[in-house]
Enzyme design. Structure first.
Site, short mmCIF file in Angstrom:
data_model
loop_
_atom_site.label_atom_id
_atom_site.label_comp_id
_atom_site.label_asym_id
_atom_site.label_seq_id
_atom_site.Cartn_x
_atom_site.Cartn_y
_atom_site.Cartn_z
CG ASP A 50 126.70 84.63 -59.69
OD1 ASP A 50 125.67 84.81 -59.00
OD2 ASP A 50 127.69 85.38 -59.65
CG ASP A 92 128.45 88.15 -64.74
OD1 ASP A 92 127.95 88.90 -65.61
OD2 ASP A 92 127.78 87.27 -64.15
NE ARG A 183 127.68 88.22 -59.56
CZ ARG A 183 126.45 88.74 -59.56
NH1 ARG A 183 126.10 89.65 -60.46
NH2 ARG A 183 125.55 88.35 -58.67
#
Length: 214
Positions: A50, A92, A183
């Site tokens: 990410d 997140d 996540r």
């Protein structure tokens, strides 16, 4: 007249490069930067991080891009921190807060559920992920406000351990197989504990056979 279609091909350079990705750029941006810096004609990475995540990004150049599927199949180790008390749209700190709770779990409560997340488990990827649904990226649909329902998939988690725990935040280390979303782990543990949670820090320390030392 300029021929806009023609691109300078770049050098036939083959091999691997392990980058310690900083927080901010996408994994693709890092690959493009490496390809540009080395003037290489072909480059790819073995497993997306990410944008806000840091750590091991394995980049293959030239002929070595053929090894990418094998590296992607390898084990990965992540260190990550979860903040309890809120679930977000992106799982997140980047996304809007969807649900909140005043509850903060104790270390013992967290220890008690870790077994639910080891071995072969079913995991639903985050709505904001690069998974394709009917040819569209999930995150594009999510951004457009479409309801995103990605079916659960089987992932392998070798170990999940608490590294530290204090003040509404817990750090973990997970050793996992292909396709695991950290996540999703944070989101599911938060729901399991009845307090919600999201990832606030994420670092990949290993993409087998590469680690931080590389």
């Amino acid at each position: 007249a300029f021929d806009m279609g023609r691109r300078r091909k770049g050098r036939d350079i083959s091999g691997g490069l392990v980058v310690d990705k900083p927080a901010g750029p996408t994994s693709t941006a890092v690959v493009n930067k490496v390809r540009w810096a080395l003037n290489a004609n072909k480059a790819g990475h073995a497993g997306t991080l990410d944008p806000e995540a840091t750590g091991v990004l394995a980049i293959a150049l030239g002929e070595a891009t053929k090894t990418v599927p094998y590296v992607m199949d390898g084990a990965k180790v992540y260190r990550f921190a979860v903040e309890w008390g809120a679930e977000t749209a992106t799982d997140d700190a980047e996304g809007e807060v969807l649900k909140t709770s005043d509850k903060r779990p104790s270390r013992n409560e967290i220890e008690a559920i870790l077994g639910n997340y080891t071995g072969t488990i079913q995991q639903k990827p985050p709505a904001y992920s690069a998974i394709k649904i009917g040819g569209e990226r999930a995150y594009d649909l999510a951004r457009e406000g479409e309801p995103v329902d990605i079916p659960a998939r089987e992932v392998q988690i070798e170990s999940l351990e608490i590294v530290s725990h204090d003040d509404g935040r817990t750090a973990f280390e997970v050793d996992c197989g292909k396709g695991t979303y950290v996540r999703s782990l944070a989101r599911d543990m938060g729901r399991d504990l009845g307090c919600y949670g999201h990832v606030v820090e994420l670092r990949r320390t290993v993409v087998d056979p590469f680690d931080e030392e590389d």
